[in-house]
Scaffold this motif. Structure first.
Motif, PDB file in Angstrom:
ATOM      1  N   PHE A 163     -12.179   3.485   4.367  1.00 20.60           N
ATOM      2  CA  PHE A 163     -11.317   4.177   3.404  1.00 20.60           C
ATOM      3  C   PHE A 163     -10.525   3.180   2.553  1.00 20.60           C
ATOM      4  N   ALA A 216     -11.726   0.397   1.519  1.00 20.18           N
ATOM      5  CA  ALA A 216     -12.681  -0.060   0.506  1.00 20.18           C
ATOM      6  C   ALA A 216     -12.759   0.896  -0.679  1.00 20.18           C
ATOM      7  N   LYS A 217     -12.521   2.187  -0.436  1.00 22.05           N
ATOM      8  CA  LYS A 217     -12.627   3.186  -1.497  1.00 22.05           C
ATOM      9  C   LYS A 217     -11.283   3.535  -2.125  1.00 22.05           C
ATOM     10  N   GLU A 218     -10.203   3.473  -1.328  1.00 23.16           N
ATOM     11  CA  GLU A 218      -8.922   4.004  -1.788  1.00 23.16           C
ATOM     12  C   GLU A 218      -7.814   2.968  -1.919  1.00 23.16           C
ATOM     13  N   GLY A 261      -5.643   4.306   1.718  1.00 19.85           N
ATOM     14  CA  GLY A 261      -6.616   4.098   2.784  1.00 19.85           C
ATOM     15  C   GLY A 261      -6.030   4.378   4.152  1.00 19.85           C
ATOM     16  N   TYR A 284     -12.157  14.643   0.354  1.00 19.64           N
ATOM     17  CA  TYR A 284     -13.071  14.458  -0.769  1.00 19.64           C
ATOM     18  C   TYR A 284     -13.727  15.797  -1.100  1.00 19.64           C
ATOM     19  N   GLN A 325     -20.714  11.585   0.892  1.00 21.81           N
ATOM     20  CA  GLN A 325     -20.877  10.227   0.371  1.00 21.81           C
ATOM     21  C   GLN A 325     -20.966   9.176   1.484  1.00 21.81           C
ATOM     22  N   PHE A 326     -20.600   9.571   2.722  1.00 17.89           N
ATOM     23  CA  PHE A 326     -20.656   8.641   3.856  1.00 17.89           C
ATOM     24  C   PHE A 326     -21.863   8.908   4.757  1.00 17.89           C
ATOM     25  N   ASN A 365     -23.202   5.820   6.310  1.00 20.46           N
ATOM     26  CA  ASN A 365     -22.211   4.889   6.869  1.00 20.46           C
ATOM     27  C   ASN A 365     -22.088   5.100   8.377  1.00 20.46           C
TER      28      ASN A 365
END
Length: 270
Positions: free
Chosen positions: A72, A74-76, A81, A101, A107-108, A111
């Motif tokens: 998180f 890395a994205k936020e 995050g 989201y 999107q994960f 992952n």
């Protein structure tokens, strides 16, 4: 997030926690109500059990948030995050299934860290607090699995494992060639997505593939998983895994002419 956490504890448990913090004495009637809510066998020591339960929740959710922070972050970014990690950890452990989201967690889908952490939190929340405390006590006292665990714990673990494995296999089989879900994904991602979709219906509600694009057979099987739900004394809903195990086991036992169900060497009263 706070409402989700309150729902996970339950109204009676939450009221008892507030009473303990304020220093008020817990009456015998309140202890009986608490015993029923957290599904313990004895009234004695129920308040101490509650303290251990709260500690367990804080540790598990904290560890979950810590593991979720990096993806998180890395994205936020750092601040959002941290909050996203805490929110999704609480939402997963308490089987709420709310994601921050618009696509939930689609999107994960590829992952592994996000998938396995969320699945672990859902499973731990759905096993029931007494099951987890029973397992912890077994390892702490170095007892054997066969003789030390409660019958309830053994049934919960067995039924949960069977439902996850069978559920993942069925979803993988049904959706293997569906181009709108996992049909175009690599084999490891297909397996990971199917495993996640097997865990989350009981009864968390997260998703890493679009439910509206699933085949009808997959949706019907998902409804069965939702109907069964989690285990007694947990944060999950449904008829519960133990109920499902006893229903199926009793029907099989009667069909074979054995009468009452025997599980792990113990007879379950008709």
């Amino acid at each position: 997030m706070l409402l989700i956490q309150m729902g996970g504890f339950g109204i009676i448990t939450l009221g008892t926690i507030v009473a303990l913090i304020s220093g008020r004495r817990i009456s015998f009637r309140e202890r009986l109500n608490l015993q029923a809510q957290i599904n313990t066998l004895h009234v004695g020591g129920v308040v101490n059990l509650l303290r251990r339960l709260v500690f367990l929740v804080v540790v598990v959710e904290g560890l979950g948030a810590l593991l979720l922070f990096m993806p998180f972050y890395a994205k936020e970014g750092a601040t959002r995050g941290i909050f996203f990690a805490i929110f999704h950890s609480i939402s997963a452990f308490n089987n709420a299934g709310f994601g921050l989201y618009s696509d939930n967690l689609v999107q994960f889908v590829a992952n592994p860290l996000v998938n396995f952490v969320i699945m672990s939190l859902i499973i731990l929340g759905g096993l029931g607090f007494l099951v987890e405390l029973d397992i912890i006590a077994m390892y702490r006292e170095r007892r054997s699995i066969r003789r030390s665990l409660f019958l309830h714990t053994k049934i919960v673990l067995l039924s949960t494992a069977i439902l996850i494995v069978v559920g993942a296999a069925v979803i993988l089989l049904f959706e293997w060639n569906n181009p709108k879900t996992i049909g175009d994904e690599s084999i490891p991602v297909k397996i990971l997505a199917s495993l996640f979709q097997s865990v989350t219906p009981r009864t968390a509600g997260f998703n890493t593939i679009d439910y509206s694009q699933m085949y009808d057979g997959t949706l019907a099987f998902t409804m069965l998983l939702m109907f069964i739900g989690g285990s007694p004394g947990s944060t999950a809903g449904g008829i519960k895994t133990v109920t499902f195990f006893v229903l199926i086991g009793s029907a099989w036992s009667v069909a074979r002419g054995h009468g009452e169900l025997v599980a792990f060497g113990r007879k379950i009263d008709y």
